[in-house]
Design a protein around this motif. Structure first.
Motif, PDB file in Angstrom:
ATOM      1  N   MET A 332       0.813  -1.213   0.000  1.00 48.32           N
ATOM      2  CA  MET A 332       0.000   0.000   0.000  1.00 48.32           C
ATOM      3  C   MET A 332       0.850   1.268   0.000  1.00 48.32           C
ATOM      4  SD  MET A 332      -3.013  -1.057   2.709  1.00 48.32           S
ATOM      5  CE  MET A 332      -3.646   0.618   2.756  1.00 48.32           C
ATOM      6  N   LYS A 333       2.152   1.110   0.162  1.00 49.52           N
ATOM      7  CA  LYS A 333       3.034   2.272   0.243  1.00 49.52           C
ATOM      8  C   LYS A 333       2.921   3.148  -0.998  1.00 49.52           C
ATOM      9  CE  LYS A 333       7.875   3.525   1.051  1.00 49.52           C
ATOM     10  NZ  LYS A 333       9.255   3.013   1.281  1.00 49.52           N
ATOM     11  N   ILE A 334       2.543   2.544  -2.118  1.00 54.74           N
ATOM     12  CA  ILE A 334       2.465   3.277  -3.376  1.00 54.74           C
ATOM     13  C   ILE A 334       1.503   4.458  -3.303  1.00 54.74           C
ATOM     14  CG2 ILE A 334       0.668   1.772  -4.315  1.00 54.74           C
ATOM     15  CD1 ILE A 334       1.935   2.112  -7.057  1.00 54.74           C
ATOM     16  N   ILE A 335       0.447   4.346  -2.488  1.00 52.94           N
ATOM     17  CA  ILE A 335      -0.528   5.442  -2.444  1.00 52.94           C
ATOM     18  C   ILE A 335      -0.091   6.562  -1.497  1.00 52.94           C
ATOM     19  CG2 ILE A 335      -2.430   3.934  -3.048  1.00 52.94           C
ATOM     20  CD1 ILE A 335      -3.375   4.133  -0.129  1.00 52.94           C
ATOM     21  N   SER A 336       1.031   6.392  -0.795  1.00 46.35           N
ATOM     22  CA  SER A 336       1.539   7.481   0.051  1.00 46.35           C
ATOM     23  C   SER A 336       2.022   8.653  -0.786  1.00 46.35           C
ATOM     24  CB  SER A 336       2.667   6.975   0.950  1.00 46.35           C
ATOM     25  OG  SER A 336       3.785   6.565   0.174  1.00 46.35           O
ATOM     26  N   VAL A 337       2.227   8.419  -2.080  1.00 46.95           N
ATOM     27  CA  VAL A 337       2.636   9.502  -2.992  1.00 46.95           C
ATOM     28  C   VAL A 337       1.575   9.708  -4.078  1.00 46.95           C
ATOM     29  CG1 VAL A 337       5.105   9.254  -2.584  1.00 46.95           C
ATOM     30  CG2 VAL A 337       4.002   7.834  -4.340  1.00 46.95           C
ATOM     31  N   HIS A 338       0.358   9.306  -3.780  1.00 44.53           N
ATOM     32  CA  HIS A 338      -0.728   9.467  -4.752  1.00 44.53           C
ATOM     33  C   HIS A 338      -0.953  10.954  -5.036  1.00 44.53           C
ATOM     34  CE1 HIS A 338      -4.751   9.238  -6.570  1.00 44.53           C
ATOM     35  NE2 HIS A 338      -4.510   7.946  -6.776  1.00 44.53           N
ATOM     36  N   PRO A 339      -1.212  11.324  -6.277  1.00 45.46           N
ATOM     37  CA  PRO A 339      -1.389  12.739  -6.613  1.00 45.46           C
ATOM     38  C   PRO A 339      -2.591  13.398  -5.936  1.00 45.46           C
ATOM     39  CG  PRO A 339      -1.932  11.324  -8.491  1.00 45.46           C
ATOM     40  CD  PRO A 339      -1.256  10.482  -7.490  1.00 45.46           C
ATOM     41  N   ASN A 340      -3.581  12.621  -5.512  1.00 43.31           N
ATOM     42  CA  ASN A 340      -4.750  13.196  -4.854  1.00 43.31           C
ATOM     43  C   ASN A 340      -4.542  13.206  -3.333  1.00 43.31           C
ATOM     44  OD1 ASN A 340      -7.529  13.321  -3.621  1.00 43.31           O
ATOM     45  ND2 ASN A 340      -8.130  13.407  -5.771  1.00 43.31           N
ATOM     46  N   TRP A 341      -4.633  14.398  -2.743  1.00 41.85           N
ATOM     47  CA  TRP A 341      -4.363  14.522  -1.310  1.00 41.85           C
ATOM     48  C   TRP A 341      -5.373  13.760  -0.456  1.00 41.85           C
ATOM     49  CZ3 TRP A 341      -7.910  16.582   2.088  1.00 41.85           C
ATOM     50  CH2 TRP A 341      -8.973  17.319   1.520  1.00 41.85           C
ATOM     51  N   LYS A 342      -6.598  13.553  -0.959  1.00 41.50           N
ATOM     52  CA  LYS A 342      -7.602  12.822  -0.204  1.00 41.50           C
ATOM     53  C   LYS A 342      -7.217  11.352  -0.036  1.00 41.50           C
ATOM     54  CE  LYS A 342     -11.490  15.783  -1.547  1.00 41.50           C
ATOM     55  NZ  LYS A 342     -12.813  15.845  -2.206  1.00 41.50           N
ATOM     56  N   VAL A 343      -6.553  10.793  -1.049  1.00 43.65           N
ATOM     57  CA  VAL A 343      -6.090   9.415  -0.957  1.00 43.65           C
ATOM     58  C   VAL A 343      -4.978   9.307   0.080  1.00 43.65           C
ATOM     59  CG1 VAL A 343      -4.955   7.533  -2.197  1.00 43.65           C
ATOM     60  CG2 VAL A 343      -6.748   8.850  -3.324  1.00 43.65           C
ATOM     61  N   ARG A 344      -4.061  10.265   0.062  1.00 47.01           N
ATOM     62  CA  ARG A 344      -2.973  10.253   1.051  1.00 47.01           C
ATOM     63  C   ARG A 344      -3.538  10.412   2.463  1.00 47.01           C
ATOM     64  NH1 ARG A 344      -0.856  13.959  -2.744  1.00 47.01           N
ATOM     65  NH2 ARG A 344      -0.910  15.662  -1.238  1.00 47.01           N
TER      66      ARG A 344
END
Length: 372
Positions: A332-344
């Motif tokens: 799941m670490k991949i979404i720690s740099v997701h472009p959407n701040w809501k996902v982070r």
């Protein structure tokens, strides 16, 4: 109006009879319109009566996709305005809706090749059924007695969330899983008895969902790390759901480091199951399940083989659940740099929830969550 449903029955009777004789989308729509006008308290007493012609329409050999979608939509309207208080009725409709979603040729857990609109209607109806069923019936149904039925529902909803392309269908499947795992229920501050019953159901569900944790974690991880084109709302809901279910199953209040003793809440759920099956006058299948150990030992053995008993060794080899969960969490670490701040932000809330509720049982995963 009073509790006497006679007047509502007189209004519904000719429409239900007509639908039984002539199952058509228009007749179903006429019934749905009438359901929106009759007294809601009366509808709760007439649920089985109204469901009868709808089930006949769905089971008709000539039923088209349009007719099925209309019938399921009518059921949703019924459940929105009425409370299901019979265990047999709930089990029958719950199982039937899941089978409508399941492929007849590819085995259990495989999504049927039907239009997206029909799939969406079935999932929404399933969610509505769960939400508008009495707590007593939920307490009896969301227990190890119905582990195979619940497992089938979980697998088909996960398949929809993972493999379907339509965003609204993926969100509805995830939302239905939220309801199925009792994650959407809120404690009642004014009713201590209701709160105690909700807690008993959650404790029972935590034991039941222990058997589903590996499959749920892997499937939701694939959704979370899947194609970004599915939209940030899908990823956020998958992250939240995974956190809710892990928090439900791995909660420190179950104290995995100590030998597990039979919980008082387990007795509550057993009593609810016995109580609802005794009161159920139309649900013969529920009564058969209640006596399963006597009449069908093979089926009882199957249920026992599906159960994962939560013991002091649940977090230690050979099961070593926390270590296996750590592998999935690292992906799941991949979404720690997701472009959407809501996902982070959803990932941060996910870690906060587990650190708050599962710090002891998920110590192996602590370093991974802190790195997030």
């Amino acid at each position: 109006m009073g509790l006497d449903p006679s007047e509502s029955f007189r209004q519904l009777r000719p429409i239900c009879i007509k639908l039984s004789k002539e199952p058509s989308p228009q007749n179903i729509k006429d019934l749905e319109c009438k359901l929106r006008t009759v007294d809601a308290t009366h509808l709760s007493q007439l649920v089985e009566y109204v469901l009868f012609p709808l089930k006949l329409a769905l089971q008709s050999p000539n039923a088209t996709n349009e007719l099925q979608e209309t019938a399921v939509g009518c059921m949703e309207t019924l459940f929105t305005r009425a409370c299901v208080s019979q265990l047999g009725t709930f089990e029958e409709i719950f199982s039937y809706l899941c089978m409508l979603l399941n492929s007849k040729d590819s085995g259990l857990g495989q999504v049927a090749d039907i239009p997206e609109e029909l799939k969406l209607a079935i999932v929404n109806c399933l969610s509505c059924l769960i939400q508008h069923t009495s707590l007593v019936v939920k307490g009896a149904f969301f227990s190890p007695h119905y582990l195979p039925v619940l497992g089938h529902a979980v697998s088909i909803l996960l398949a929809l969330a993972e493999k379907e392309k339509a965003k609204n269908l993926k969100l509805s499947a995830l939302g239905c899983l939220v309801n199925l795992a009792f994650c959407s229920e809120t404690k009642s501050e004014q009713d201590e008895d209701r709160e105690a019953l909700e807690n008993a159901i959650k404790d029972s569900l935590s034991l039941t969902f222990t058997s589903f944790i590996p499959g749920i974690s892997i499937a939701l991880c694939r959704v979370i790390t899947g194609d970004t084109k599915q939209g940030h709302a899908v990823i956020m809901q998958a992250v939240e759901l995974r956190g809710d279910i892990l928090s439900l199953v791995m909660n420190d209040k179950y104290n995995y480091n100590m030998p597990v003793k039979p919980a008082e809440n387990e007795d509550v759920i057993s009593q609810l199951f016995s109580f609802t099956t005794e009161l159920n006058s139309v649900g013969e299948l529920a009564n058969e399940n209640a006596n399963i150990s006597d009449s069908n030992p093979e089926e009882q053995d199957k249920i026992q083989s599906l159960k994962v008993n939560r013991t002091a060794h649940y977090g230690i080899a050979p099961v070593d659940t926390p270590s296996k969960l750590k592998i999935v969490m690292e992906r799941m670490k991949i979404i720690s740099v997701h472009p959407n701040w809501k996902v982070r932000l959803s990932l941060i809330k996910f870690c906060d929830k587990l650190l708050t509720n599962c710090l002891g049982s998920l110590q192996t995963c602590l370093s991974t969550m802190v790195v997030y």
